[in-house]
Write an enzyme that holds these catalytic residues in place. Structure first.
Site, PDB file in Angstrom:
ATOM      1  N   ARG A  49      78.094 127.771  65.071  1.00 32.65           N
ATOM      2  CA  ARG A  49      78.403 126.609  64.222  1.00 32.65           C
ATOM      3  C   ARG A  49      79.431 125.733  64.926  1.00 32.65           C
ATOM      4  O   ARG A  49      79.338 124.514  64.948  1.00 32.65           O
ATOM      5  CB  ARG A  49      78.913 127.033  62.832  1.00 32.65           C
ATOM      6  N   TYR A 101      71.745 100.869  53.979  1.00 31.60           N
ATOM      7  CA  TYR A 101      70.697 101.892  53.861  1.00 31.60           C
ATOM      8  C   TYR A 101      70.841 102.612  52.503  1.00 31.60           C
ATOM      9  O   TYR A 101      71.949 103.009  52.118  1.00 31.60           O
ATOM     10  CB  TYR A 101      70.823 102.891  55.015  1.00 31.60           C
ATOM     11  N   ASP A 173      76.435 101.615  61.883  1.00 30.33           N
ATOM     12  CA  ASP A 173      75.197 102.400  61.865  1.00 30.33           C
ATOM     13  C   ASP A 173      74.238 101.703  62.827  1.00 30.33           C
ATOM     14  O   ASP A 173      73.710 100.634  62.533  1.00 30.33           O
ATOM     15  CB  ASP A 173      74.643 102.450  60.432  1.00 30.33           C
ATOM     16  N   LYS A 198      65.093 108.539  63.910  1.00 25.40           N
ATOM     17  CA  LYS A 198      64.340 107.303  64.166  1.00 25.40           C
ATOM     18  C   LYS A 198      64.126 107.116  65.675  1.00 25.40           C
ATOM     19  O   LYS A 198      63.427 107.909  66.276  1.00 25.40           O
ATOM     20  CB  LYS A 198      65.079 106.129  63.524  1.00 25.40           C
TER      21      LYS A 198
HETATM   22  C1  LIG Z   1      67.105 106.863  58.069  1.00 22.41           C
HETATM   23  C2  LIG Z   1      68.418 106.191  58.103  1.00 22.41           C
HETATM   24  C3  LIG Z   1      69.604 106.874  57.760  1.00 22.41           C
HETATM   25  C4  LIG Z   1      69.595 108.306  57.236  1.00 22.41           C
HETATM   26  O1  LIG Z   1      69.197 109.200  58.199  1.00 22.41           O
HETATM   27  P1  LIG Z   1      68.473 110.638  57.895  1.00 22.41           P
HETATM   28  O2  LIG Z   1      68.259 111.168  59.255  1.00 22.41           O
HETATM   29  O3  LIG Z   1      67.230 110.325  57.146  1.00 22.41           O
HETATM   30  O4  LIG Z   1      69.434 111.428  57.071  1.00 22.41           O
HETATM   31  C5  LIG Z   1      70.797 106.197  57.877  1.00 22.41           C
HETATM   32  N1  LIG Z   1      70.840 104.911  58.276  1.00 22.41           N
HETATM   33  C6  LIG Z   1      69.732 104.226  58.598  1.00 22.41           C
HETATM   34  C7  LIG Z   1      69.853 102.802  59.024  1.00 22.41           C
HETATM   35  C8  LIG Z   1      68.484 104.829  58.519  1.00 22.41           C
HETATM   36  O5  LIG Z   1      67.383 104.133  58.821  1.00 22.41           O
END
Ligand SMILES: *Cc1c(COP(=O)(O)O)cnc(C)c1O
Length: 398
Positions: A49, A101, A173, A198
């Site tokens: 961890r 988001y 982000d 993504k």
């Molecule tokens: C998908 C997404 C998230 C969240 O991510 P997960 O991997 O689904 O927890 C946060 N910010 C943006 C811009 C996203 O597209």
């Protein structure tokens, strides 16, 4: 020599060859613990961890890619966001981009508000709005650029200056742009987070999150929080993200080219009303996008002249290559209808006010040939024209 190399070359060669065996692929250390020679005497790892060599390799790679000091890999993008909020305490305030988001919105308002951390939403496309909204309680500024799904652009460098002057942390982000296009730490941000689910993973086959900090001490604080709270990324998923990142630059380049061709096609189609893509001259913050990013990304949104959910449903169920699904950033093209999917829980008036019209469709443009994708969209939009003709005929008859 290293400084002169392109980012893609640097990236590929920042992935180490295994010093033990010479394996050219990063080994997956599928283990929970590490044998110690004597209490506290080990080879840099004690419990998985706290640290795992496969995860550590990913963390080094992403820190280099985002030009930061520290990388930390989490079990999801939301777990990464969660760790940043835990830097705050009761009474502190987050200032966040208004079309944030949805998962971050839910976390801030439905989880952390009850612990006394408040959040204020502002339109961060105008830096002066950020300046005006800051109070002595504001400790963290949270932006996404481009945003989802209307692809609004905020000026990272301008907001970073305000954050610094007001002693707030700025977190970006960077999921939509990826470090191949935009490196917020170089523009003055303190923290970058990614949903590596993504573009970094890139193949729609995993859930992962990453945090990168500019400052090493801040990185250590977040590492402490991760170890204390436990939201780590597994060795196998760490390896999958590394494997995805290996082709990041070439994938993103092609995503951008395809998205541009599609945005330009959509602008000329008679059934389409507005097209949202930062690469178009018609985008209100095209200049800022061009200034702070090397490309405009693979996400394109558009609305229909027939601004109804029914019309959007016809289009999203008529494509063959574009698959109807949430998420983005993978090799296969996806499309979604936010009003009935990701933004369904937002009251219609509020949703429309934020720019998400009833007919808005979001495309995650994949790596197929642009021409094939355009043909697919064209036949789907023509299906719309066909249903409109039938409706008009029925109206005449009725
Ligand atoms: C998908 C997404 C998230 C969240 O991510 P997960 O991997 O689904 O927890 C946060 N910010 C943006 C811009 C996203 O597209």
């Amino acid at each position: 020599m290293f400084n002169k190399m392109s980012n893609a070359t640097q990236l590929i060669h920042s992935i180490p060859v295994d010093p033990l065996t010479g394996a050219i692929s990063v080994p997956i250390y599928q283990t929970s613990t590490f044998v110690q020679e004597a209490p506290g005497v080990n080879k840099g790892y004690d419990y998985a961890r706290t640290g795992n060599p496969t995860r550590a390799t990913l963390e080094d790679i992403i820190a280099k890619l985002e030009k930061g000091s520290t990388g930390i890999a989490f079990g999801s993008g939301l777990a990464a966001i969660d760790a940043i909020v835990k830097l705050l305490k009761s009474g502190d305030e987050i200032l966040a981009v208004d079309d944030i988001y949805g998962g971050a919105f839910r976390l801030f308002t439905q989880v952390y508000q009850q612990f006394g951390i408040t959040v204020k939403f502002v339109d961060t496309t105008k830096p002066e709005n950020v300046f005006e909204a800051i109070t002595p309680k504001t400790k963290l500024i949270w932006i996404e650029t481009p945003t989802n799904p209307t692809l609004k652009i905020s000026d990272i460098a301008a907001i970073a200056k305000i954050a610094k002057a007001q002693h707030c942390l700025l977190c970006v982000d960077n999921t939509f742009a990826s470090p191949a296009l935009q490196q917020p730490l170089s523009l003055g941000a303190d923290i970058v987070i990614h949903s590596a689910t993504k573009y970094l993973g890139g193949h729609s086959d995993l859930i992962a999150g990453l945090v990168i900090t500019k400052d090493e001490l801040l990185g250590q604080k977040i590492k402490f929080l991760q170890n204390a709270c436990g939201a780590i990324l597994s060795p196998f998923d760490s390896w999958l993200v590394i494997r995805g990142i290996e082709t990041l630059h070439i994938r993103v380049k092609q995503h951008c080219e395809n998205a541009k061709a599609i945005a330009e096609f959509l602008e000329t189609h008679p059934a389409v009303d507005k097209v949202f893509y930062p690469g178009l001259k018609s985008h209100p913050n095209h200049d800022i996008a061009a200034k702070q990013a090397k490309g405009f990304g693979g996400i394109v949104s558009f609305t229909l002249k027939d601004d109804t959910e029914a019309a959007a449903t016809t289009v999203v169920t008529s494509t063959q290559l574009f698959k109807l699904a949430e998420s983005l950033g993978g090799i296969k093209s996806l499309l979604s209808h936010p009003a009935q999917m990701t933004h369904k829980t937002i009251p219609a008036e509020k949703r429309r006010a934020s720019g998400v019209a009833d007919s808005l469709i979001r495309l995650s443009v994949g790596l197929e040939e642009a021409e094939d994708l355009i043909n697919d969209l064209e036949q789907a939009l023509n299906a719309l024209a066909h249903t409109t003709v039938i409706k008009e005929k029925q109206l005449c008859l009725g």
